[in-house]
Design an enzyme around this catalytic site. Sequence first.
Site, PDB file in Angstrom:
ATOM      1  N   TYR A 112      10.429   8.113   1.575  1.00  0.00           N
ATOM      2  CA  TYR A 112       9.810   9.443   1.492  1.00  0.00           C
ATOM      3  C   TYR A 112       8.334   9.343   1.113  1.00  0.00           C
ATOM      4  O   TYR A 112       7.467   9.911   1.776  1.00  0.00           O
ATOM      5  CB  TYR A 112      10.570  10.281   0.469  1.00  0.00           C
ATOM      6  CG  TYR A 112      10.077  11.705   0.324  1.00  0.00           C
ATOM      7  CD1 TYR A 112      10.164  12.611   1.375  1.00  0.00           C
ATOM      8  CD2 TYR A 112       9.538  12.149  -0.880  1.00  0.00           C
ATOM      9  CE1 TYR A 112       9.724  13.929   1.239  1.00  0.00           C
ATOM     10  CE2 TYR A 112       9.103  13.460  -1.024  1.00  0.00           C
ATOM     11  CZ  TYR A 112       9.193  14.336   0.037  1.00  0.00           C
ATOM     12  OH  TYR A 112       8.756  15.634  -0.109  1.00  0.00           O
ATOM     13  N   LEU A 168       6.761  21.139   7.701  1.00  0.00           N
ATOM     14  CA  LEU A 168       7.582  20.976   6.495  1.00  0.00           C
ATOM     15  C   LEU A 168       8.867  20.214   6.812  1.00  0.00           C
ATOM     16  O   LEU A 168       9.831  20.265   6.057  1.00  0.00           O
ATOM     17  CB  LEU A 168       7.931  22.344   5.895  1.00  0.00           C
ATOM     18  CG  LEU A 168       6.785  23.184   5.356  1.00  0.00           C
ATOM     19  CD1 LEU A 168       6.294  24.172   6.393  1.00  0.00           C
ATOM     20  CD2 LEU A 168       7.205  23.926   4.098  1.00  0.00           C
ATOM     21  N   THR A 218       9.337  22.411  -6.798  1.00  0.00           N
ATOM     22  CA  THR A 218       9.481  23.825  -6.465  1.00  0.00           C
ATOM     23  C   THR A 218      10.960  24.203  -6.529  1.00  0.00           C
ATOM     24  O   THR A 218      11.830  23.382  -6.227  1.00  0.00           O
ATOM     25  CB  THR A 218       8.919  24.095  -5.056  1.00  0.00           C
ATOM     26  OG1 THR A 218       7.588  23.583  -4.970  1.00  0.00           O
ATOM     27  CG2 THR A 218       8.888  25.587  -4.747  1.00  0.00           C
ATOM     28  N   ARG A 224      18.534  18.083  -6.715  1.00  0.00           N
ATOM     29  CA  ARG A 224      17.409  18.121  -7.643  1.00  0.00           C
ATOM     30  C   ARG A 224      17.795  18.870  -8.907  1.00  0.00           C
ATOM     31  O   ARG A 224      18.783  19.603  -8.946  1.00  0.00           O
ATOM     32  CB  ARG A 224      16.175  18.723  -6.957  1.00  0.00           C
ATOM     33  CG  ARG A 224      15.530  17.725  -6.001  1.00  0.00           C
ATOM     34  CD  ARG A 224      14.381  18.316  -5.223  1.00  0.00           C
ATOM     35  NE  ARG A 224      14.837  19.188  -4.146  1.00  0.00           N
ATOM     36  CZ  ARG A 224      14.031  19.633  -3.172  1.00  0.00           C
ATOM     37  NH1 ARG A 224      12.764  19.285  -3.167  1.00  0.00           N
ATOM     38  NH2 ARG A 224      14.506  20.418  -2.232  1.00  0.00           N
ATOM     39  N   GLY A 261      18.090  21.351   6.444  1.00  0.00           N
ATOM     40  CA  GLY A 261      17.938  22.803   6.481  1.00  0.00           C
ATOM     41  C   GLY A 261      19.286  23.476   6.688  1.00  0.00           C
ATOM     42  O   GLY A 261      20.275  22.825   7.040  1.00  0.00           O
ATOM     43  N   ASP A 321      13.981  23.233  13.682  1.00  0.00           N
ATOM     44  CA  ASP A 321      14.715  22.490  12.655  1.00  0.00           C
ATOM     45  C   ASP A 321      15.901  21.790  13.315  1.00  0.00           C
ATOM     46  O   ASP A 321      16.512  22.348  14.233  1.00  0.00           O
ATOM     47  CB  ASP A 321      15.220  23.439  11.560  1.00  0.00           C
ATOM     48  CG  ASP A 321      15.434  22.749  10.225  1.00  0.00           C
ATOM     49  OD1 ASP A 321      16.266  21.818  10.171  1.00  0.00           O
ATOM     50  OD2 ASP A 321      14.781  23.138   9.247  1.00  0.00           O
TER      51      ASP A 321
END
Length: 314
Positions: free
Chosen positions: A150, A78, A180, A191, A39, A34
């Site tokens: 994206y 991811l 999620t 979000r 992150g 990462d």
Amino acid sequence: MTHKKILIAGGAGFIGSHLCKKQLEQGHSVICVDNLSSGQYQNIEPLLASNNFKFIETDITENLDQKLFTNTDEIYNLACPASPIHYQKTPIETTMSSVLGSYNLLNLARHLNAKYLLASTSEIYGDPTVHPQTESYNGNTDCQSLRACYVESKRTAETLAYDFKRKFNINTKVVRIFNTYGPNMRIDDGRVVSNFIVNTIHDKSLQIHGDGKQTRSFCYIDDLIKGLDAVMSSSQAGPINLGNPSEISINELAQTVLTSMSSKAKMEHSPAVPGEPKIRRPDISLALNSLKWSPETPLDQGLQKTIEYFKKIL
């Protein structure tokens, strides 16, 4: 269970950190890669005590030293900002993360003869004209919108995965992840679930874009991780939808959060966001029939665990 060596790119992110933890619990060795752009180090800090866990801070758009990943059996990709508030600040870097980053990881998978799973997104369906969305639906997207960095780069990442599969016979898999939520989300994630919870904790009003009648389908993180694990262990190449088929409006979500937190905070409406999808719900027939997978966590239970997490870190 056979011991595996697993590379998780974007492993310090929200979903990635849960996947790292799950694989360690199953007795596997995990290499977390990462660049910490979205992150969080705190997400993986509890895992550093394990001898089976290794963290490498690097960017997958740079050349990856194959020697660091010798004998890797599986690669989960991811690594890409997934929140609009983050990827719209760094659109070019976001595109390169999905496209060049995927290319580098696919080349790594090719040379290591490792299985490869791409975490794609329900965003590739755009503002859908088919409802619920099946994997065969090609989407309704605008390549000039603010979300395109994206959306279109994920579409290209899917293309790369299947081209590598056809040309080099790599065992590639693509999952399309729907909304999620859960612990390890950033406070400034941007979000709707995290925004509503954080604002409620701070006794601020809940900001709703547009009339709030737009719908989403929210899947708790533990259920998604089981789905990712099931896809990697299966013969499915995908694309395969992973998400919760229970649909709820943003107004209903806001009220559910307020009720769960016994709050009297107000809901305030602001202008709609241009290009925001009006509806979003996965058809998970493929996952249900081929993997026997479906979400198990009710929204109120998942929200309660998420609320407890944010209360703790705040």
